[in-house]
Design a protein around this motif. Structure first.
Motif, short mmCIF file in Angstrom:
data_model
loop_
_atom_site.label_atom_id
_atom_site.label_comp_id
_atom_site.label_asym_id
_atom_site.label_seq_id
_atom_site.Cartn_x
_atom_site.Cartn_y
_atom_site.Cartn_z
N LEU A 81 0.83 -1.21 0.00
CA LEU A 81 0.00 0.00 0.00
C LEU A 81 0.87 1.26 0.00
O LEU A 81 0.55 2.25 -0.68
N PHE A 82 1.95 1.21 0.75
CA PHE A 82 2.89 2.33 0.81
C PHE A 82 3.50 2.59 -0.56
O PHE A 82 3.59 3.74 -1.02
N ALA A 83 3.93 1.52 -1.24
CA ALA A 83 4.50 1.65 -2.58
C ALA A 83 3.46 2.21 -3.56
O ALA A 83 3.77 3.07 -4.41
N ALA A 84 2.22 1.75 -3.44
CA ALA A 84 1.15 2.24 -4.32
C ALA A 84 0.91 3.74 -4.09
O ALA A 84 0.69 4.49 -5.05
N LEU A 101 -2.28 18.48 -5.93
CA LEU A 101 -2.12 17.05 -5.63
C LEU A 101 -2.13 16.80 -4.13
O LEU A 101 -2.73 15.85 -3.65
N THR A 102 -1.48 17.68 -3.37
CA THR A 102 -1.37 17.46 -1.93
C THR A 102 -2.71 17.52 -1.23
O THR A 102 -2.98 16.76 -0.31
N VAL A 103 -3.59 18.42 -1.68
CA VAL A 103 -4.89 18.53 -1.02
C VAL A 103 -5.71 17.26 -1.22
O VAL A 103 -6.44 16.82 -0.33
N PHE A 104 -5.58 16.62 -2.38
CA PHE A 104 -6.29 15.36 -2.61
C PHE A 104 -5.61 14.21 -1.87
O PHE A 104 -6.29 13.33 -1.34
N LEU A 105 -4.29 14.21 -1.85
CA LEU A 105 -3.56 13.17 -1.13
C LEU A 105 -3.95 13.14 0.34
O LEU A 105 -4.08 12.08 0.95
N TYR A 106 -4.17 14.32 0.91
CA TYR A 106 -4.46 14.41 2.34
C TYR A 106 -5.94 14.23 2.68
O TYR A 106 -6.41 14.70 3.71
N THR A 107 -6.65 13.52 1.80
CA THR A 107 -7.94 12.95 2.20
C THR A 107 -7.71 11.69 3.04
O THR A 107 -8.67 11.11 3.56
N SER A 108 -6.46 11.31 3.19
CA SER A 108 -6.11 10.11 3.97
C SER A 108 -6.76 10.06 5.36
O SER A 108 -7.27 9.00 5.76
N PRO A 109 -6.76 11.16 6.15
CA PRO A 109 -7.37 11.07 7.48
C PRO A 109 -8.84 10.65 7.47
O PRO A 109 -9.32 10.08 8.45
N PHE A 110 -9.55 10.96 6.39
CA PHE A 110 -10.95 10.57 6.34
C PHE A 110 -11.10 9.06 6.21
O PHE A 110 -11.99 8.46 6.81
N TRP A 111 -10.24 8.43 5.43
CA TRP A 111 -10.28 6.97 5.33
C TRP A 111 -9.93 6.35 6.67
O TRP A 111 -10.53 5.36 7.09
N VAL A 112 -8.93 6.93 7.37
CA VAL A 112 -8.55 6.42 8.69
C VAL A 112 -9.71 6.58 9.66
O VAL A 112 -10.09 5.63 10.38
N ALA A 161 -7.08 12.23 -9.82
CA ALA A 161 -7.51 10.86 -9.50
C ALA A 161 -6.37 10.06 -8.86
O ALA A 161 -6.59 9.31 -7.90
N LEU A 162 -5.16 10.25 -9.37
CA LEU A 162 -4.01 9.56 -8.79
C LEU A 162 -3.75 10.04 -7.36
O LEU A 162 -3.39 9.24 -6.48
N ALA A 163 -3.93 11.33 -7.12
CA ALA A 163 -3.74 11.86 -5.76
C ALA A 163 -4.77 11.28 -4.80
O ALA A 163 -4.45 10.92 -3.66
N LEU A 164 -6.02 11.18 -5.25
CA LEU A 164 -7.06 10.58 -4.41
C LEU A 164 -6.75 9.12 -4.12
O LEU A 164 -6.94 8.64 -3.00
N ALA A 165 -6.27 8.39 -5.13
CA ALA A 165 -5.89 7.00 -4.93
C ALA A 165 -4.72 6.89 -3.95
O ALA A 165 -4.68 5.99 -3.11
N GLY A 166 -3.78 7.84 -4.04
CA GLY A 166 -2.67 7.86 -3.09
C GLY A 166 -3.14 8.10 -1.67
O GLY A 166 -2.65 7.49 -0.72
#
Length: 298
Positions: A81-84, A101-112, A161-166
């Motif tokens: 997952l880290f590599a992806a 890109l960073t703003v989409f990448l940092y949707t991470s806390p919502f998944w957590v 889309a790639l940022a959201l996937a990240g």
């Protein structure tokens, strides 16, 4: 193993602030290096170097990495997952701005926040903390609202889309760590799974994509790789793994909302992107959101 805490103390807040500041800078640095080094090749070099540094660190500190502690399979999952996440990040930076890109990448806390409470009861957030999480996210959208106009090209949509996937991959990595035996592993072993799997997978992905491997680095590209490797992929992530083993993951992830704002700030200073009053207002909103998320019961 250190005793877990149920809130972020001053030490944790200071460490997280430093990490978020560097990670915001790093997004801009990676994008600035893309004209010289292909994205996945750049990421592969970073994690090969980080793996070597980590193994030397563990040898010096006498931290065992190859013990039979039943963390192999969750560790390999976390590493994949880290590599992806970083494959999405580095490729996405070709198609969209570092701040967007960073703003989409940092949707991470919502998944957590959405997934982890289903597996770890202690990580559940109260209504006030959910409000803080939402406020922090809205602050990012407010600060970067100019970036949310109609996309200028199909490629920009691909980058988003790639940022959201990240962001999803990063969130799932955190959930895997906290909801498995990895939660009791050392910070070094947690990081080893992630950087070692990335070091094995990313070169193969780079070759599959037909990237040109060049070994003639300019001083800038070499300095960028050293910073990404030593500070980014080794030191800051080792600290992050240590924090995940000691503090609540949902609250750590919420604090990471500062990174996109630092990315916008460094983008303005380095790439001459406009620094608007919206950013200053968003910084205040993020600060309030973080305070709400870290409010303890009683």
């Amino acid at each position: 193993m250190s005793q877990r805490k149920d809130h972020l103390d001053g030490l944790a807040a200071g460490i997280l602030l430093a990490c978020c500041m560097f990670w915001g800078f790093q997004q801009v640095l990676v994008k600035a290096t893309l004209p010289e080094l292909p994205p996945i090749f750049q990421a592969a070099l970073r994690f090969v170097g980080a793996t070597a540094l980590l193994m030397l660190w563990c040898r010096w500190r006498r931290v065992p990495l190859f013990t039979h502690d039943q963390t192999l399979w969750p560790g390999l999952l976390a590493g994949a997952l880290f590599a992806a996440e970083f494959a999405c990040l580095y490729i996405g930076l070709q198609y969209t701005s570092a701040s967007r890109l960073t703003v989409f990448l940092y949707t991470s806390p919502f998944w957590v926040a959405l997934l982890l409470p289903l597996l770890v009861h202690a990580e559940r957030l109260r209504a006030l903390q959910w409000a803080g999480l939402l406020l922090a996210f809205l602050a990012m959208v407010f600060a970067l609202r100019e970036s949310f106009v109609a996309p200028q090209s199909e490629n920009q949509l691909l980058g988003d889309a790639l940022a959201l996937a990240g962001g999803l991959a990063w969130g799932l990595t955190t959930v895997t760590i906290r909801a498995s035996r990895l939660a009791r592993a050392s910070a070094e072993k947690l990081l080893f799974y992630q950087v070692a799997v990335s070091a094995a997978v990313l070169p193969l992905l780079s070759l599959t994509l037909g990237e040109n491997w060049t070994w003639q680095f300019s001083p800038f590209a070499l300095g960028s790789l050293l910073l990404q490797t030593v500070v980014g992929a080794f030191a800051s992530y080792l600290v992050w793994m240590w924090m995940l083993g000691r503090y609540p993951a949902t609250k750590i992830s919420a604090f990471a909302f500062l990174t996109p704002l630092f990315a916008l700030l460094f983008g303005a200073l380095w790439l001459q992107e406009p620094l608007t009053p919206s950013l200053l207002a968003a910084l205040a909103l993020v600060a309030v959101g973080i305070v709400l998320v870290n409010r303890r019961a009683g």
